[in-house]
Write a protein that holds these residues in place. Structure first.
Motif, PDB file in Angstrom:
ATOM      1  N   LEU A 180      60.239 -69.052 126.640  1.00  0.00           N
ATOM      2  CA  LEU A 180      59.443 -67.914 126.980  1.00  0.00           C
ATOM      3  C   LEU A 180      58.204 -68.038 127.970  1.00  0.00           C
ATOM      4  CD1 LEU A 180      58.705 -65.048 125.945  1.00  0.00           C
ATOM      5  CD2 LEU A 180      57.451 -66.119 124.133  1.00  0.00           C
ATOM      6  N   LYS A 181      57.692 -69.380 127.743  1.00  0.00           N
ATOM      7  CA  LYS A 181      56.508 -69.474 128.628  1.00  0.00           C
ATOM      8  C   LYS A 181      56.990 -69.702 130.099  1.00  0.00           C
ATOM      9  CE  LYS A 181      52.282 -72.396 128.783  1.00  0.00           C
ATOM     10  NZ  LYS A 181      51.356 -71.918 128.076  1.00  0.00           N
ATOM     11  N   LYS A 182      58.124 -70.119 130.375  1.00  0.00           N
ATOM     12  CA  LYS A 182      58.649 -70.343 131.748  1.00  0.00           C
ATOM     13  C   LYS A 182      59.338 -69.151 132.241  1.00  0.00           C
ATOM     14  CE  LYS A 182      59.830 -75.143 131.221  1.00  0.00           C
ATOM     15  NZ  LYS A 182      60.965 -76.158 130.961  1.00  0.00           N
ATOM     16  N   TYR A 183      59.819 -68.189 131.722  1.00  0.00           N
ATOM     17  CA  TYR A 183      60.879 -67.466 132.177  1.00  0.00           C
ATOM     18  C   TYR A 183      60.167 -65.991 131.965  1.00  0.00           C
ATOM     19  CZ  TYR A 183      63.894 -71.365 132.834  1.00  0.00           C
ATOM     20  OH  TYR A 183      64.202 -72.426 133.140  1.00  0.00           O
TER      21      TYR A 183
ATOM     22  N   LEU B 296      48.595 -54.716 119.028  1.00  0.00           N
ATOM     23  CA  LEU B 296      49.052 -55.147 120.310  1.00  0.00           C
ATOM     24  C   LEU B 296      49.736 -56.282 120.070  1.00  0.00           C
ATOM     25  CD1 LEU B 296      49.263 -55.235 123.543  1.00  0.00           C
ATOM     26  CD2 LEU B 296      47.474 -57.000 123.431  1.00  0.00           C
ATOM     27  N   LEU B 297      49.272 -57.459 119.294  1.00  0.00           N
ATOM     28  CA  LEU B 297      49.703 -58.576 119.128  1.00  0.00           C
ATOM     29  C   LEU B 297      51.164 -58.388 118.353  1.00  0.00           C
ATOM     30  CD1 LEU B 297      46.823 -60.772 117.620  1.00  0.00           C
ATOM     31  CD2 LEU B 297      47.704 -60.638 120.060  1.00  0.00           C
ATOM     32  N   LEU B 298      51.085 -57.591 117.444  1.00  0.00           N
ATOM     33  CA  LEU B 298      52.481 -57.378 116.688  1.00  0.00           C
ATOM     34  C   LEU B 298      53.761 -56.894 117.545  1.00  0.00           C
ATOM     35  CD1 LEU B 298      50.904 -56.481 113.138  1.00  0.00           C
ATOM     36  CD2 LEU B 298      52.204 -58.495 113.494  1.00  0.00           C
ATOM     37  N   ARG B 299      52.947 -55.745 118.320  1.00  0.00           N
ATOM     38  CA  ARG B 299      53.929 -55.239 119.184  1.00  0.00           C
ATOM     39  C   ARG B 299      54.630 -56.217 120.159  1.00  0.00           C
ATOM     40  NH1 ARG B 299      51.406 -49.615 121.852  1.00  0.00           N
ATOM     41  NH2 ARG B 299      52.812 -48.392 120.641  1.00  0.00           N
ATOM     42  N   LEU B 300      53.756 -57.112 120.612  1.00  0.00           N
ATOM     43  CA  LEU B 300      54.087 -57.951 121.767  1.00  0.00           C
ATOM     44  C   LEU B 300      54.997 -59.120 120.930  1.00  0.00           C
ATOM     45  CD1 LEU B 300      53.967 -59.293 124.361  1.00  0.00           C
ATOM     46  CD2 LEU B 300      52.102 -60.436 123.658  1.00  0.00           C
ATOM     47  N   ALA B 301      54.739 -59.256 119.744  1.00  0.00           N
ATOM     48  CA  ALA B 301      55.784 -60.401 118.995  1.00  0.00           C
ATOM     49  C   ALA B 301      57.198 -59.679 119.030  1.00  0.00           C
ATOM     50  CB  ALA B 301      55.082 -60.824 117.951  1.00  0.00           C
ATOM     51  N   VAL B 302      57.028 -58.645 118.579  1.00  0.00           N
ATOM     52  CA  VAL B 302      58.365 -57.821 118.548  1.00  0.00           C
ATOM     53  C   VAL B 302      59.100 -57.877 119.847  1.00  0.00           C
ATOM     54  CG1 VAL B 302      59.568 -55.649 117.733  1.00  0.00           C
ATOM     55  CG2 VAL B 302      57.783 -56.594 116.365  1.00  0.00           C
ATOM     56  N   THR B 303      58.157 -57.441 120.803  1.00  0.00           N
ATOM     57  CA  THR B 303      59.038 -57.247 122.057  1.00  0.00           C
ATOM     58  C   THR B 303      59.633 -58.658 122.329  1.00  0.00           C
ATOM     59  OG1 THR B 303      57.604 -55.359 122.848  1.00  0.00           O
ATOM     60  CG2 THR B 303      58.591 -56.593 124.626  1.00  0.00           C
ATOM     61  N   VAL B 304      58.586 -59.788 122.198  1.00  0.00           N
ATOM     62  CA  VAL B 304      59.152 -61.195 122.702  1.00  0.00           C
ATOM     63  C   VAL B 304      60.543 -61.502 122.026  1.00  0.00           C
ATOM     64  CG1 VAL B 304      58.759 -63.356 122.210  1.00  0.00           C
ATOM     65  CG2 VAL B 304      56.869 -62.016 123.334  1.00  0.00           C
ATOM     66  N   VAL B 305      60.624 -61.195 120.711  1.00  0.00           N
ATOM     67  CA  VAL B 305      61.669 -61.645 119.712  1.00  0.00           C
ATOM     68  C   VAL B 305      63.072 -60.378 120.396  1.00  0.00           C
ATOM     69  CG1 VAL B 305      62.782 -61.473 117.474  1.00  0.00           C
ATOM     70  CG2 VAL B 305      60.441 -62.305 117.833  1.00  0.00           C
TER      71      VAL B 305
ATOM     72  N   VAL C 233      55.444 -60.929 133.570  1.00  0.00           N
ATOM     73  CA  VAL C 233      54.224 -60.434 133.099  1.00  0.00           C
ATOM     74  C   VAL C 233      54.499 -58.792 132.837  1.00  0.00           C
ATOM     75  CG1 VAL C 233      51.829 -60.426 132.745  1.00  0.00           C
ATOM     76  CG2 VAL C 233      52.922 -62.434 133.366  1.00  0.00           C
ATOM     77  N   ASP C 234      54.540 -58.067 134.076  1.00  0.00           N
ATOM     78  CA  ASP C 234      54.604 -56.674 134.245  1.00  0.00           C
ATOM     79  C   ASP C 234      55.616 -56.172 133.218  1.00  0.00           C
ATOM     80  OD1 ASP C 234      52.474 -56.796 135.896  1.00  0.00           O
ATOM     81  OD2 ASP C 234      53.526 -56.957 137.530  1.00  0.00           O
ATOM     82  N   ILE C 235      56.706 -56.724 133.337  1.00  0.00           N
ATOM     83  CA  ILE C 235      58.027 -56.209 132.447  1.00  0.00           C
ATOM     84  C   ILE C 235      57.763 -56.315 131.199  1.00  0.00           C
ATOM     85  CG2 ILE C 235      60.429 -56.475 131.759  1.00  0.00           C
ATOM     86  CD1 ILE C 235      60.729 -57.109 134.945  1.00  0.00           C
ATOM     87  N   LEU C 236      57.258 -57.377 130.724  1.00  0.00           N
ATOM     88  CA  LEU C 236      56.970 -57.823 129.451  1.00  0.00           C
ATOM     89  C   LEU C 236      55.663 -56.923 128.804  1.00  0.00           C
ATOM     90  CD1 LEU C 236      56.980 -59.627 126.645  1.00  0.00           C
ATOM     91  CD2 LEU C 236      55.141 -60.882 127.778  1.00  0.00           C
TER      92      LEU C 236
ATOM     93  N   PRO D 101      52.771 -67.567 130.011  1.00  0.00           N
ATOM     94  CA  PRO D 101      51.906 -68.136 131.225  1.00  0.00           C
ATOM     95  C   PRO D 101      50.454 -67.695 131.192  1.00  0.00           C
ATOM     96  CG  PRO D 101      54.243 -67.212 131.650  1.00  0.00           C
ATOM     97  CD  PRO D 101      53.979 -66.707 130.271  1.00  0.00           C
ATOM     98  N   PHE D 102      49.557 -68.266 132.029  1.00  0.00           N
ATOM     99  CA  PHE D 102      48.220 -68.152 131.723  1.00  0.00           C
ATOM    100  C   PHE D 102      47.901 -66.633 132.255  1.00  0.00           C
ATOM    101  CE2 PHE D 102      43.898 -68.569 132.752  1.00  0.00           C
ATOM    102  CZ  PHE D 102      43.227 -68.754 131.834  1.00  0.00           C
ATOM    103  N   GLU D 103      48.675 -66.163 133.288  1.00  0.00           N
ATOM    104  CA  GLU D 103      48.297 -64.895 133.938  1.00  0.00           C
ATOM    105  C   GLU D 103      48.517 -63.861 132.696  1.00  0.00           C
ATOM    106  OE1 GLU D 103      50.181 -61.707 136.995  1.00  0.00           O
ATOM    107  OE2 GLU D 103      50.940 -63.874 137.031  1.00  0.00           O
ATOM    108  N   ALA D 104      49.652 -63.962 131.979  1.00  0.00           N
ATOM    109  CA  ALA D 104      49.914 -63.220 130.916  1.00  0.00           C
ATOM    110  C   ALA D 104      49.135 -62.972 129.789  1.00  0.00           C
ATOM    111  CB  ALA D 104      51.554 -63.378 130.354  1.00  0.00           C
TER     112      ALA D 104
END
Length: 160
Positions: free
Chosen positions: A118-121, A85-94, A124-127, A67-70
């Motif tokens: 992912l885009k819908k649900y 950060l991008l790699l950490r975030l990608a691992v977290t997303v998966v 942001v803070d938790i991610l 989402p745009f805010e994220a």
């Protein structure tokens, strides 16, 4: 920031970081790679799906996935930490999607989870908290460079 080789003709930096991400995902979500049978190589399909999305995540800084805010908050952090950060975030997303991904039976289903859901649900803070807490919290610039060098060494050996 570490992604200066992302936007070159051969996109070498991005290709290396895709391999680093794959290794991180194998380390933190190994169950996603252990699902293959002789009749169905679902691990290969997941690998392709993650490589496809990783390219978009790394090149476009998650603009099409969150989402745009994220995205705006990710970009703020990106300017401080770079590709770590991008790699950490990608691992977290998966990792956050792991249960949904385990229920997938083909590449289309993997992509559905990694893109649309992912885009819908996403909260942001938790991610973002999870990105800095686990699973790849050990990843810093020094560790990233070490992993990148290991990937480059493997690529050099494969070219010989």
């Amino acid at each position: 920031m570490g992604n200066r080789n992302y936007y070159t003709k051969d996109m070498d930096g991005c290709a290396v970081d895709q391999q680093v991400l794959q290794a991180l995902v194998k380390q933190h979500a190994p169950s996603l790679f252990k699902r293959s049978t002789p009749d169905n190589d679902i691990a290969y399909e997941f690998t392709v799906a993650i490589q496809m999305d990783a390219l978009q995540w790394l090149l476009c800084l998650f603009i099409h996935s969150l989402p745009f805010e994220a995205v705006l908050r990710v970009w703020d952090l990106y300017f401080l930490q770079g590709t770590v950060l991008l790699l950490r975030l990608a691992v977290t997303v998966v990792k956050r999607c792991e249960e949904q991904l385990l229920a997938c039976s083909d590449m289309a289903a993997f992509l559905e989870v990694l893109r649309k859901r992912l885009k819908k649900y996403v909260e942001v803070d938790i991610l973002l908290l999870q990105t800095f807490d686990a699973p790849a919290k050990h990843l810093d610039r020094k560790a990233l460079e070490k992993q990148r060098e290991a990937v480059r060494a493997t690529q050099r050996r494969a070219k010989r």
